[in-house]
Design a protein around this motif. Structure first.
Motif, PDB file in Angstrom:
ATOM      1  N   LYS A 155      34.634  49.045  37.485  1.00  0.00           N
ATOM      2  CA  LYS A 155      36.048  49.414  37.369  1.00  0.00           C
ATOM      3  C   LYS A 155      36.970  48.393  38.028  1.00  0.00           C
ATOM      4  CE  LYS A 155      37.169  53.577  38.491  1.00  0.00           C
ATOM      5  NZ  LYS A 155      37.218  54.800  39.341  1.00  0.00           N
ATOM      6  N   ASN A 156      36.548  47.857  39.183  1.00  0.00           N
ATOM      7  CA  ASN A 156      37.473  47.123  40.033  1.00  0.00           C
ATOM      8  C   ASN A 156      37.335  45.609  39.989  1.00  0.00           C
ATOM      9  OD1 ASN A 156      38.492  49.607  40.991  1.00  0.00           O
ATOM     10  ND2 ASN A 156      36.835  49.751  42.490  1.00  0.00           N
ATOM     11  N   ILE A 157      36.247  45.093  39.455  1.00  0.00           N
ATOM     12  CA  ILE A 157      36.009  43.647  39.443  1.00  0.00           C
ATOM     13  C   ILE A 157      36.148  43.132  38.020  1.00  0.00           C
ATOM     14  CG2 ILE A 157      34.333  41.824  39.916  1.00  0.00           C
ATOM     15  CD1 ILE A 157      35.247  43.223  42.441  1.00  0.00           C
ATOM     16  N   GLU A 158      36.828  42.016  37.854  1.00  0.00           N
ATOM     17  CA  GLU A 158      36.920  41.367  36.543  1.00  0.00           C
ATOM     18  C   GLU A 158      35.952  40.197  36.489  1.00  0.00           C
ATOM     19  OE1 GLU A 158      40.900  40.313  35.540  1.00  0.00           O
ATOM     20  OE2 GLU A 158      41.614  42.392  35.538  1.00  0.00           O
ATOM     21  N   PRO A 159      35.230  40.030  35.371  1.00  0.00           N
ATOM     22  CA  PRO A 159      35.247  40.904  34.194  1.00  0.00           C
ATOM     23  C   PRO A 159      34.593  42.252  34.501  1.00  0.00           C
ATOM     24  CG  PRO A 159      33.503  39.277  33.981  1.00  0.00           C
ATOM     25  CD  PRO A 159      34.279  38.909  35.214  1.00  0.00           C
ATOM     26  N   HIS A 160      35.009  43.284  33.761  1.00  0.00           N
ATOM     27  CA  HIS A 160      34.481  44.636  33.942  1.00  0.00           C
ATOM     28  C   HIS A 160      33.121  44.710  33.247  1.00  0.00           C
ATOM     29  CE1 HIS A 160      38.380  45.750  35.519  1.00  0.00           C
ATOM     30  NE2 HIS A 160      38.950  45.247  34.438  1.00  0.00           N
ATOM     31  N   THR A 161      32.063  44.636  34.045  1.00  0.00           N
ATOM     32  CA  THR A 161      30.742  44.486  33.449  1.00  0.00           C
ATOM     33  C   THR A 161      29.662  44.959  34.416  1.00  0.00           C
ATOM     34  OG1 THR A 161      29.318  42.899  32.286  1.00  0.00           O
ATOM     35  CG2 THR A 161      30.448  42.089  34.257  1.00  0.00           C
ATOM     36  N   ILE A 162      28.404  44.717  34.053  1.00  0.00           N
ATOM     37  CA  ILE A 162      27.235  44.986  34.882  1.00  0.00           C
ATOM     38  C   ILE A 162      26.729  43.644  35.410  1.00  0.00           C
ATOM     39  CG2 ILE A 162      24.904  45.955  34.938  1.00  0.00           C
ATOM     40  CD1 ILE A 162      27.036  48.062  34.423  1.00  0.00           C
ATOM     41  N   TRP A 163      26.443  43.584  36.708  1.00  0.00           N
ATOM     42  CA  TRP A 163      26.097  42.318  37.359  1.00  0.00           C
ATOM     43  C   TRP A 163      24.598  42.210  37.637  1.00  0.00           C
ATOM     44  CZ3 TRP A 163      29.969  38.762  37.781  1.00  0.00           C
ATOM     45  CH2 TRP A 163      31.261  39.236  37.587  1.00  0.00           C
ATOM     46  N   GLU A 164      24.154  40.977  37.833  1.00  0.00           N
ATOM     47  CA  GLU A 164      22.743  40.700  38.107  1.00  0.00           C
ATOM     48  C   GLU A 164      22.283  41.374  39.402  1.00  0.00           C
ATOM     49  OE1 GLU A 164      19.829  36.768  38.459  1.00  0.00           O
ATOM     50  OE2 GLU A 164      21.968  36.587  38.902  1.00  0.00           O
ATOM     51  N   CYS A 165      23.099  41.338  40.437  1.00  0.00           N
ATOM     52  CA  CYS A 165      22.776  41.960  41.714  1.00  0.00           C
ATOM     53  C   CYS A 165      24.079  42.193  42.471  1.00  0.00           C
ATOM     54  CB  CYS A 165      21.805  41.111  42.542  1.00  0.00           C
ATOM     55  SG  CYS A 165      22.256  39.370  42.698  1.00  0.00           S
ATOM     56  N   TYR A 166      23.992  43.006  43.527  1.00  0.00           N
ATOM     57  CA  TYR A 166      25.195  43.513  44.168  1.00  0.00           C
ATOM     58  C   TYR A 166      25.171  43.279  45.676  1.00  0.00           C
ATOM     59  CZ  TYR A 166      26.180  45.781  39.711  1.00  0.00           C
ATOM     60  OH  TYR A 166      26.452  46.014  38.379  1.00  0.00           O
ATOM     61  N   SER A 167      26.368  43.307  46.264  1.00  0.00           N
ATOM     62  CA  SER A 167      26.523  43.148  47.705  1.00  0.00           C
ATOM     63  C   SER A 167      25.932  44.342  48.452  1.00  0.00           C
ATOM     64  CB  SER A 167      28.012  43.020  48.044  1.00  0.00           C
ATOM     65  OG  SER A 167      28.232  43.204  49.436  1.00  0.00           O
ATOM     66  N   PRO A 168      25.379  44.130  49.657  1.00  0.00           N
ATOM     67  CA  PRO A 168      24.885  45.250  50.465  1.00  0.00           C
ATOM     68  C   PRO A 168      25.964  45.871  51.337  1.00  0.00           C
ATOM     69  CG  PRO A 168      24.335  43.199  51.547  1.00  0.00           C
ATOM     70  CD  PRO A 168      25.040  42.826  50.262  1.00  0.00           C
TER      71      PRO A 168
END
Length: 507
Positions: free
Chosen positions: A387-400
């Motif tokens: 919702k909040n990050i552009e581009p609005h998508t699914i990422w390889e990995c995420y912040s902890p």
């Protein structure tokens, strides 16, 4: 969150405006079945945004179904969205675990043939295999696919006729660093050290910049707990599949292989002092005390005792290690190399493949509440980032530490990664949020961990084997079921017989 209920029928209908900014990039070689939306399961859940994310994740994944270059053994196939000319073993394996929910449209297991044939038949193919010594997960995902679909024809082909799974197990067990395959641009980094285990590298293990081996002199100085545990998992799964085909003698041989590996793992890799599975030094077999998420592979292989599993879950839920608001970082928060802000890829980044593995691992020991809580937190993080990050998508990995992507070499990790990151909004949503823990075509059985406090929820158009069913709890006390064939529906450990047609179950 908008609490308005999403009612899903046929091709899905959202009762409120969809999330803004969504755009799935479809590769020019994409060849998804145009009727794929009719095949996927359709969730019913009060959180409209989470249902919306589920569908958008399938859309991104649909854009990664590709026909591939001419001469590819299996086309179409699932592309992980990384290099155009290479495919990965462990990316492809993890994609099978969500593709199984719509196997006619999403060629998960078929994509494995693009790995089996060049590796074990020396077939010349146009796509290179990136790191042949990636984690050996073939047997695990083939078993998961078989359990869900009941496809004995494929099982007979890969086990009895081609013996791909046995060949890969035996090759991995004897691998020597420096070995080369014509299908791969890299030499083999994996090295078998007798019966004690394997040396590996960050890239080959899949955990690129992990600090494992740091205090022992580097990657080559330690035996990697995940490598031997994945071999144990493979042996166990091969034994189970041989048993399913009626090959009792072969099942017995693979069970013996599994037991030997189980004993070795618990003898060498379990540290009584910390109550944790560690990599160990080659020289003196002492624990290398770098806590990573890789240490949960022994639980997935079910080599841990109940007491060992309990200790591992304590570490998992500890907010100073792997727990907290953003669970399952790839490196424990207590480690000196942990990167708080973004996770710096495998120095704390949250990865859906290892998160999925860990959740399924602790479920083996009955830790369902903990597993479900982790799943909800991780999917919520994916949703917030979407919702909040552009581009609005699914990422390889995420912040902890926040609802943002992780980084690799200072850059944001890859977008539109469906790819294995679809495991969150699809598989974990179905299995842990909705609660459909196990679906077996072989046993004609669905196990549902129903949570009455969630209100009206369930699933429609769930397909396994030849069965198509809708299962919906009304939020009060009744489950409505529709099916084209009989099966057993186990709701919170109570067995109900589902007949063909429509029935209502009073709880």
């Amino acid at each position: 969150m908008n609490a308005k209920l999403s009612v899903i029928t046929g091709s899905f209908l959202l009762l409120s405006a969809p999330m803004q900014g969504f755009s799935a990039t479809t590769h020019p070689d994409s060849c998804i079945n145009r009727d794929w939306k009719k095949e996927i399961p359709l969730p019913v859940y009060p959180n409209r945004e989470m249902v919306d994310l589920y569908h958008k994740t399938w859309e991104i994944a649909a854009g990664r179904v590709r026909k591939g270059p001419e001469g590819l053994p299996a086309s179409p196939y699932m592309d992980e969205n990384c290099y155009e000319d290479q495919i990965w073993i462990w990316d492809t394996c993890f994609m099978v675990l969500f593709a199984k929910y719509a196997p006619r449209s999403f060629p998960g297991v078929e994509s494995l043939d693009n790995l089996y044939k060049p590796i074990h038949e020396k077939a010349v193919t146009p796509l290179k295999v990136h790191l042949v010594d990636n984690p050996p997960l073939f047997a695990w995902v083939e078993k998961e696919y078989f359990d869900f679909t009941g496809d004995k024809e494929r099982l007979d082909d890969i086990l009895n006729k081609k013996q791909y799974l046995q060949k890969h197990f035996k090759w991995f067990a004897q691998a020597k660093s420096g070995e080369r395959f014509a299908c791969s641009p890299q030499h083999i980094y994996l090295n078998s050290i007798g019966n004690d285990g394997f040396t590996w590298t960050g890239g080959a293990s899949g955990m690129d910049n992990t600090p494992r081996g740091r205090d022992a002199g580097g990657y080559r100085k330690v035996l990697w707990v995940d490598a031997i545990s994945q071999q144990a998992l493979s042996a166990r799964c091969i034994a189970d599949m041989e048993q399913a085909l009626g090959n009792a003698d072969e099942a017995g041989k693979w069970n013996a292989e599994y037991e030997a590996l189980k004993n070795k793992i618990n003898h060498l890799y379990w540290d009584k002092k910390d109550g944790f599975y560690y990599d160990v030094t080659i020289l003196d077999k002492q624990p290398c005390r770098v806590k990573t998420i890789a240490s949960y592979w022994p639980l997935l292989a079910q080599v841990a005792s109940r007491e060992q599993a309990q200790s591992m879950v304590r570490h998992l839920m500890n907010p100073e290690e792997f727990g907290g608001s953003y669970p399952t970082p790839s490196l424990a928060r207590s480690d000196k190399d942990y990167h708080h802000q973004t996770g710096d890829y495998w120095r704390g980044g949250i990865w859906l493949p290892t998160t999925y593995m860990t959740i399924k691992a602790i479920e083996k020991y009955g830790y369902h509440e903990e597993a479900d809580a982790i799943a909800e937190k991780v999917i919520s993080q994916q949703l917030a980032a979407y919702k909040n990050i552009e581009p609005h998508t699914i990422w390889e990995c995420y912040s902890p530490s926040g609802n943002t992507p992780s980084t690799e070499h200072g850059r944001r990790a890859r977008p539109e990664f469906c790819g294995w990151s679809a495991l969150g909004p699809i598989s974990l949503f179905i299995e842990n949020v909705l609660g459909f823990k196990e679906v077996s075509a072989a046993r004609k059985e669905v196990q549902w961990r129903l949570k009455k406090n969630k209100g009206r929820h369930g699933i429609k158009n769930l397909r396994f084997g030849g069965i198509v069913t809708d299962i919906v709890f009304d939020g009060k006390g009744t489950v409505s079921v529709k099916s084209n064939a009989p099966y057993s529906l186990i709701i919170n450990d109570r067995n109900y017989s589902v007949k063909k047609g429509d029935i209502e179950i009073k709880l």
